[in-house]
Motif scaffolding. Sequence first.
Motif, PDB file in Angstrom:
ATOM      1  N   LEU A   1      25.675  41.624 -20.888  1.00  0.00           N
ATOM      2  CA  LEU A   1      25.737  42.303 -22.129  1.00  0.00           C
ATOM      3  C   LEU A   1      26.895  42.129 -22.934  1.00  0.00           C
ATOM      4  N   VAL A   2      27.420  42.503 -24.197  1.00  0.00           N
ATOM      5  CA  VAL A   2      28.984  42.315 -24.882  1.00  0.00           C
ATOM      6  C   VAL A   2      29.402  43.625 -23.979  1.00  0.00           C
ATOM      7  N   LEU A   3      30.851  43.450 -24.084  1.00  0.00           N
ATOM      8  CA  LEU A   3      31.483  44.754 -23.398  1.00  0.00           C
ATOM      9  C   LEU A   3      32.480  45.054 -24.885  1.00  0.00           C
ATOM     10  N   CYS A   4      32.510  46.586 -25.163  1.00  0.00           N
ATOM     11  CA  CYS A   4      33.669  47.088 -25.901  1.00  0.00           C
ATOM     12  C   CYS A   4      34.499  47.597 -24.934  1.00  0.00           C
ATOM     13  N   VAL A   5      35.697  46.884 -24.947  1.00  0.00           N
ATOM     14  CA  VAL A   5      36.544  47.795 -23.553  1.00  0.00           C
ATOM     15  C   VAL A   5      37.765  49.254 -24.867  1.00  0.00           C
ATOM     16  N   LEU A   6      37.339  50.338 -24.147  1.00  0.00           N
ATOM     17  CA  LEU A   6      37.734  51.257 -24.717  1.00  0.00           C
ATOM     18  C   LEU A   6      39.908  51.143 -24.672  1.00  0.00           C
ATOM     19  N   PRO A   7      39.882  51.441 -25.168  1.00  0.00           N
ATOM     20  CA  PRO A   7      41.700  51.749 -25.399  1.00  0.00           C
ATOM     21  C   PRO A   7      42.543  52.311 -24.596  1.00  0.00           C
ATOM     22  N   THR A   8      41.841  52.876 -23.386  1.00  0.00           N
ATOM     23  CA  THR A   8      42.303  53.619 -22.284  1.00  0.00           C
ATOM     24  C   THR A   8      41.322  53.765 -21.515  1.00  0.00           C
ATOM     25  N   ASP A   9      42.006  54.291 -19.829  1.00  0.00           N
ATOM     26  CA  ASP A   9      41.722  54.623 -18.823  1.00  0.00           C
ATOM     27  C   ASP A   9      41.234  55.996 -19.217  1.00  0.00           C
ATOM     28  N   ASP A  10      42.208  56.428 -19.473  1.00  0.00           N
ATOM     29  CA  ASP A  10      42.270  58.257 -19.880  1.00  0.00           C
ATOM     30  C   ASP A  10      41.076  59.094 -20.013  1.00  0.00           C
ATOM     31  N   GLY A  11      40.571  58.659 -20.875  1.00  0.00           N
ATOM     32  CA  GLY A  11      39.978  59.365 -21.596  1.00  0.00           C
ATOM     33  C   GLY A  11      38.961  60.040 -21.279  1.00  0.00           C
ATOM     34  N   ASN A  12      37.981  61.213 -21.444  1.00  0.00           N
ATOM     35  CA  ASN A  12      36.407  61.254 -21.076  1.00  0.00           C
ATOM     36  C   ASN A  12      35.749  61.137 -21.999  1.00  0.00           C
ATOM     37  N   VAL A  13      34.467  61.431 -21.726  1.00  0.00           N
ATOM     38  CA  VAL A  13      33.590  61.250 -22.896  1.00  0.00           C
ATOM     39  C   VAL A  13      33.171  61.688 -23.730  1.00  0.00           C
ATOM     40  N   GLY A  14      34.235  62.725 -24.402  1.00  0.00           N
ATOM     41  CA  GLY A  14      33.923  62.617 -25.746  1.00  0.00           C
ATOM     42  C   GLY A  14      35.506  61.672 -26.454  1.00  0.00           C
ATOM     43  N   ASP A  15      36.393  61.554 -25.496  1.00  0.00           N
ATOM     44  CA  ASP A  15      37.048  59.785 -26.303  1.00  0.00           C
ATOM     45  C   ASP A  15      35.652  57.992 -26.163  1.00  0.00           C
ATOM     46  N   ALA A  16      34.413  58.522 -25.369  1.00  0.00           N
ATOM     47  CA  ALA A  16      34.023  57.372 -24.926  1.00  0.00           C
ATOM     48  C   ALA A  16      33.373  57.614 -26.321  1.00  0.00           C
TER      49      ALA A  16
END
Length: 540
Positions: free
Chosen positions: A153-168
């Motif tokens: 799979l192509v993985l896109c790495v989010l900016p931070t580990d701290d986010g919740n579902v809305g952030d993703a």
Amino acid sequence: HPYATLPGSSGSGSVEQGEDRELTLAFGSDVRALCGSFGAIESVQRGRAVGLRLLVPESYIEDGTFEFDPGVGGVVFGSVADGGSFCFGEAFLARCLAIGIGQPICVPSGGGDKPDTARLNYSQFVECGTPHLHIVFVKPRQVTEYRLRFPQLVLCVLPTDDGNVGDARFWVKAFCVEVRRRSSGSSTRAFFERFLMLDDDVTGLLKLDPAGDNDEPITLNALAAGLLKPLAGQPALVGCHAHNATRSPSKDPVSTSSTGLTSTPAVVVSVRTDAPTQYHPLAERAEDSDFAQRLIAAGEVVVKCNHLGYRSGSCEREREPDDLAARIGEAMSSFAPDSLIHVSGTFPLLRAIHPWGYRPAALAGTDVQFTRPHALLDDPRSFQQGVFIRLDESDLPECDAEPSFRWDWRAALSGFLEERRGPGVIVLPQSLFAEASSTSLFDEAWLVPVDACVQLPGNGSEYRIINVPAPSSESSSDDGEGTPRRARRKRWRWSSDDDDDEPRRVIARKVPTSREPVHAAGRSASRAGGGGVGGGGVGG
């Protein structure tokens, strides 16, 4: 299901450094297009500065999904290894549009044991040989786990580990907006005009029989084509129906926001990339329902395809409720498990005030319907049992979010009490409790013994939980036309100048950057029906 999604491999192998091509996506300066009304939020500003990383297996470079950009077209991605520039392959995306799935498949995933349980293997879900682009959005700390289990799979790495579902979900939409903005190729721009977003616990898709007898398993190809086939124009949001073995779908092929929706689409949706609002980046739950309702309030069209459905299952264990949620659940002890639970007040973007967080085990199978207060005042309807929650303003950080849903908490509470036919629970901040008591909105007898205050998690305000008994037979009777008649309290008039402007004040507590945020749990296996207060995807 012959076309089921599958979990990943055992992950017992190893990922050698250099197997992936690491690409970067930097965000432009058009804050409104990227962020909607949430550009001033600190976590969003940090994310814009950091950008997104894509981890692309070399096979995607070799087959033309990504190609080197010599600078003639729109430079979309930078290459970390050699400083070169890459873009999506125009020829590949043209094939997707012509004979494949003509929009990107974006799946937010992460938190807990999701790398082990998420169903991201689409080898049976998508017809063999179909050109398509599947991207999974993950948290930085779980990249290695996902790569071990899903090497293809192509993985896109989010900016931070701290986010919740809305952030993703926020960054999924921002990714598609930025790619389309940067691209000059006609195929890329057409391909990213919309994006499919699925939860990572979807197990299969169905063509639903209105008679309820012959539901037919289908592939993602069939669903992607079917979502937009019967529709004119480009609605902002299109989704399908949750499969329910005990209920048949509507005979109407589609329901729209202009003709009336009993619930808004979630879990499996197609979103128009330039839709004029964003997912709430601080939402712990109900981000999908909130997004749909704000689109409707902005005059956009939202559509549910009633004859297309999905099945899903929880990928993550439900967490123990915090003190406030546990106390609300205890107060619901007199609720009947076979009657709909009506919920109103502050929209439940926080886990502590979401029904999946406070609904007790005895009511786990009971449907919940949330109605925004302004809608309830415009169209009052009686209900059997319900919960009313109003958060304190100090727990709603300022944010320039539009459109707003203004409501007068006094009028809403009065209407809630007036329309109830059975027991209820009221949750008010201590700061408003004295005012509510002095206006005789509720009886003093309900307050004996006086309930203790409970604090909202994250150093939030203190709240009073009030048990409301069912109206007595002396105060409620039938007028002969099916309408209950009871002793009426004064109904407060709605005022546009009232103090609660939602979601202009973001429904999330202020979490100092030095503290570890509280993350939302994954999707509950139980169903939230009616108006919908769903949530899922990335957890903590």
